[in-house]
Design a protein around this motif. Structure first.
Motif, PDB file in Angstrom:
ATOM      1  N   ALA A 162      61.523  82.072 105.078  1.00 43.16           N
ATOM      2  CA  ALA A 162      59.720  82.468 105.071  1.00 43.16           C
ATOM      3  C   ALA A 162      59.756  83.057 103.984  1.00 43.16           C
ATOM      4  O   ALA A 162      58.345  82.766 102.961  1.00 43.16           O
ATOM      5  N   HIS A 163      60.299  83.348 102.777  1.00 43.50           N
ATOM      6  CA  HIS A 163      59.903  83.814 101.268  1.00 43.50           C
ATOM      7  C   HIS A 163      59.219  82.747 100.577  1.00 43.50           C
ATOM      8  O   HIS A 163      58.723  82.842 100.028  1.00 43.50           O
ATOM      9  N   GLU A 164      60.786  81.526 101.312  1.00 42.63           N
ATOM     10  CA  GLU A 164      60.150  80.488 100.359  1.00 42.63           C
ATOM     11  C   GLU A 164      58.784  80.131 100.455  1.00 42.63           C
ATOM     12  O   GLU A 164      58.054  78.869  99.575  1.00 42.63           O
ATOM     13  N   LEU A 165      58.853  79.582 102.044  1.00 40.74           N
ATOM     14  CA  LEU A 165      57.053  79.213 102.440  1.00 40.74           C
ATOM     15  C   LEU A 165      56.394  80.018 101.930  1.00 40.74           C
ATOM     16  O   LEU A 165      54.912  79.326 101.513  1.00 40.74           O
ATOM     17  N   GLU A 166      55.687  81.368 101.690  1.00 35.19           N
ATOM     18  CA  GLU A 166      55.271  81.820 101.097  1.00 35.19           C
ATOM     19  C   GLU A 166      54.904  81.989 100.061  1.00 35.19           C
ATOM     20  O   GLU A 166      54.115  82.107  99.186  1.00 35.19           O
ATOM     21  N   ALA A 167      56.080  81.387  98.773  1.00 34.99           N
ATOM     22  CA  ALA A 167      55.992  81.160  97.424  1.00 34.99           C
ATOM     23  C   ALA A 167      55.650  79.571  97.549  1.00 34.99           C
ATOM     24  O   ALA A 167      55.722  78.423  96.283  1.00 34.99           O
ATOM     25  N   GLY A 168      55.440  78.571  98.226  1.00 32.18           N
ATOM     26  CA  GLY A 168      55.250  77.664  98.553  1.00 32.18           C
ATOM     27  C   GLY A 168      55.425  76.555  98.496  1.00 32.18           C
ATOM     28  O   GLY A 168      55.383  74.793  98.217  1.00 32.18           O
ATOM     29  N   ALA A 169      57.016  76.653  99.140  1.00 31.84           N
ATOM     30  CA  ALA A 169      57.899  75.274  99.115  1.00 31.84           C
ATOM     31  C   ALA A 169      57.561  74.095 100.570  1.00 31.84           C
ATOM     32  O   ALA A 169      55.983  74.868 101.371  1.00 31.84           O
ATOM     33  N   LYS A 170      57.711  73.673 100.192  1.00 37.84           N
ATOM     34  CA  LYS A 170      56.971  72.061 101.318  1.00 37.84           C
ATOM     35  C   LYS A 170      57.500  72.238 102.560  1.00 37.84           C
ATOM     36  O   LYS A 170      59.122  72.445 103.158  1.00 37.84           O
ATOM     37  N   PRO A 171      56.679  72.664 103.685  1.00 34.92           N
ATOM     38  CA  PRO A 171      57.471  72.043 104.649  1.00 34.92           C
ATOM     39  C   PRO A 171      57.942  71.157 105.444  1.00 34.92           C
ATOM     40  O   PRO A 171      57.597  69.891 104.550  1.00 34.92           O
ATOM     41  N   THR A 172      58.540  71.715 106.435  1.00 31.92           N
ATOM     42  CA  THR A 172      59.042  70.261 107.242  1.00 31.92           C
ATOM     43  C   THR A 172      58.962  70.051 108.035  1.00 31.92           C
ATOM     44  O   THR A 172      59.623  68.801 108.623  1.00 31.92           O
ATOM     45  N   GLN A 173      57.703  70.599 108.668  1.00 32.29           N
ATOM     46  CA  GLN A 173      56.832  69.647 109.780  1.00 32.29           C
ATOM     47  C   GLN A 173      56.010  70.701 110.280  1.00 32.29           C
ATOM     48  O   GLN A 173      55.660  71.506 109.029  1.00 32.29           O
ATOM     49  N   ASP A 174      55.477  70.122 111.108  1.00 29.59           N
ATOM     50  CA  ASP A 174      53.922  70.870 111.606  1.00 29.59           C
ATOM     51  C   ASP A 174      54.436  72.063 111.994  1.00 29.59           C
ATOM     52  O   ASP A 174      55.257  72.241 113.206  1.00 29.59           O
ATOM     53  N   PHE A 175      53.222  73.052 112.113  1.00 30.07           N
ATOM     54  CA  PHE A 175      53.954  74.483 112.531  1.00 30.07           C
ATOM     55  C   PHE A 175      52.560  74.514 113.799  1.00 30.07           C
ATOM     56  O   PHE A 175      51.498  74.344 113.518  1.00 30.07           O
ATOM     57  N   LYS A 176      53.236  75.558 115.126  1.00 32.96           N
ATOM     58  CA  LYS A 176      52.437  75.940 116.063  1.00 32.96           C
ATOM     59  C   LYS A 176      52.102  77.355 115.605  1.00 32.96           C
ATOM     60  O   LYS A 176      50.994  77.506 115.887  1.00 32.96           O
ATOM     61  N   VAL A 235      51.477  80.789 112.786  1.00 29.10           N
ATOM     62  CA  VAL A 235      50.188  80.953 110.965  1.00 29.10           C
ATOM     63  C   VAL A 235      51.197  82.012 110.557  1.00 29.10           C
ATOM     64  O   VAL A 235      51.517  81.214 109.415  1.00 29.10           O
ATOM     65  N   LYS A 236      51.815  82.535 111.131  1.00 32.90           N
ATOM     66  CA  LYS A 236      52.868  84.268 110.133  1.00 32.90           C
ATOM     67  C   LYS A 236      54.141  82.832 109.806  1.00 32.90           C
ATOM     68  O   LYS A 236      54.448  82.051 110.740  1.00 32.90           O
ATOM     69  N   SER A 237      54.513  83.479 108.306  1.00 33.65           N
ATOM     70  CA  SER A 237      55.507  82.532 108.071  1.00 33.65           C
ATOM     71  C   SER A 237      56.909  83.154 108.295  1.00 33.65           C
ATOM     72  O   SER A 237      57.707  81.392 108.425  1.00 33.65           O
ATOM     73  N   THR A 238      57.412  84.036 109.283  1.00 31.63           N
ATOM     74  CA  THR A 238      58.161  84.699 109.503  1.00 31.63           C
ATOM     75  C   THR A 238      58.366  83.485 110.355  1.00 31.63           C
ATOM     76  O   THR A 238      59.469  83.079 111.053  1.00 31.63           O
ATOM     77  N   LEU A 239      57.316  82.779 112.318  1.00 33.35           N
ATOM     78  CA  LEU A 239      57.349  82.317 112.596  1.00 33.35           C
ATOM     79  C   LEU A 239      57.597  80.847 112.561  1.00 33.35           C
ATOM     80  O   LEU A 239      57.470  80.378 113.149  1.00 33.35           O
ATOM     81  N   ARG A 240      57.261  80.483 111.957  1.00 33.00           N
ATOM     82  CA  ARG A 240      57.238  79.307 111.159  1.00 33.00           C
ATOM     83  C   ARG A 240      58.724  79.361 110.291  1.00 33.00           C
ATOM     84  O   ARG A 240      59.420  78.139 111.242  1.00 33.00           O
ATOM     85  N   ALA A 241      59.307  80.015 110.013  1.00 35.42           N
ATOM     86  CA  ALA A 241      60.897  79.823 110.032  1.00 35.42           C
ATOM     87  C   ALA A 241      61.345  79.749 111.254  1.00 35.42           C
ATOM     88  O   ALA A 241      61.943  78.741 110.909  1.00 35.42           O
ATOM     89  N   LEU A 242      61.397  80.439 111.857  1.00 37.27           N
ATOM     90  CA  LEU A 242      61.791  80.221 113.217  1.00 37.27           C
ATOM     91  C   LEU A 242      61.908  78.691 113.502  1.00 37.27           C
ATOM     92  O   LEU A 242      62.437  78.326 114.307  1.00 37.27           O
ATOM     93  N   GLU A 243      60.394  78.032 113.193  1.00 31.83           N
ATOM     94  CA  GLU A 243      60.063  77.314 114.408  1.00 31.83           C
ATOM     95  C   GLU A 243      61.342  76.383 113.746  1.00 31.83           C
ATOM     96  O   GLU A 243      61.048  75.224 114.512  1.00 31.83           O
ATOM     97  N   GLU A 244      61.056  76.454 111.845  1.00 35.30           N
ATOM     98  CA  GLU A 244      62.139  75.199 111.432  1.00 35.30           C
ATOM     99  C   GLU A 244      63.508  75.113 111.684  1.00 35.30           C
ATOM    100  O   GLU A 244      64.103  74.634 112.140  1.00 35.30           O
TER     101      GLU A 244
END
Length: 105
Positions: A28-42, A44-53
């Motif tokens: 989640a910290h990496e995503l907030e810092a601008g890391a490239k996501p590995t997929q499309d997300f459902k 909005v929050k970075s913590t839930l995006r991390a869980l999806e990954e």
């Protein structure tokens, strides 16, 4: 309220709840810092995006964390040395230009 992705599917991907929390927080910290996501997300929050990954298997715990830390340290050291070398070359170039300028006067 049902959490998506569920804790059961997430615990199939990591060995413990503690590991899951640590992996999720770091990603989640990496995503907030601008890391490239590995997929499309459902989500909005970075913590839930991390869980999806984590659920999809795109983000995993490194199998050998000691060697990973050593590799990161080696890369940082190589970057530091390259930066010092570049600064040295710039200083040499400046000294050379000053020397040439002194000869012209």
């Amino acid at each position: 309220m049902m959490l998506k992705p569920s804790i059961d599917t997430l615990l199939d991907k990591v060995p413990s709840k503690y590991s899951l929390v640590m992996l999720q927080a770091k990603r989640a910290h990496e995503l907030e810092a601008g890391a490239k996501p590995t997929q499309d997300f459902k989500s909005v929050k970075s913590t839930l995006r991390a869980l999806e990954e984590i659920e999809s298997g795109n983000v995993v715990i490194h199998p050998d964390p000691v060697s990973k830390r050593a590799a990161v340290r080696a890369k940082l050291e190589a970057d530091r040395i390259a930066k010092e070398e570049e600064e040295r070359k710039i200083k040499e170039q400046i000294a050379k230009e000053k020397e040439e300028e002194g000869e012209k006067i």
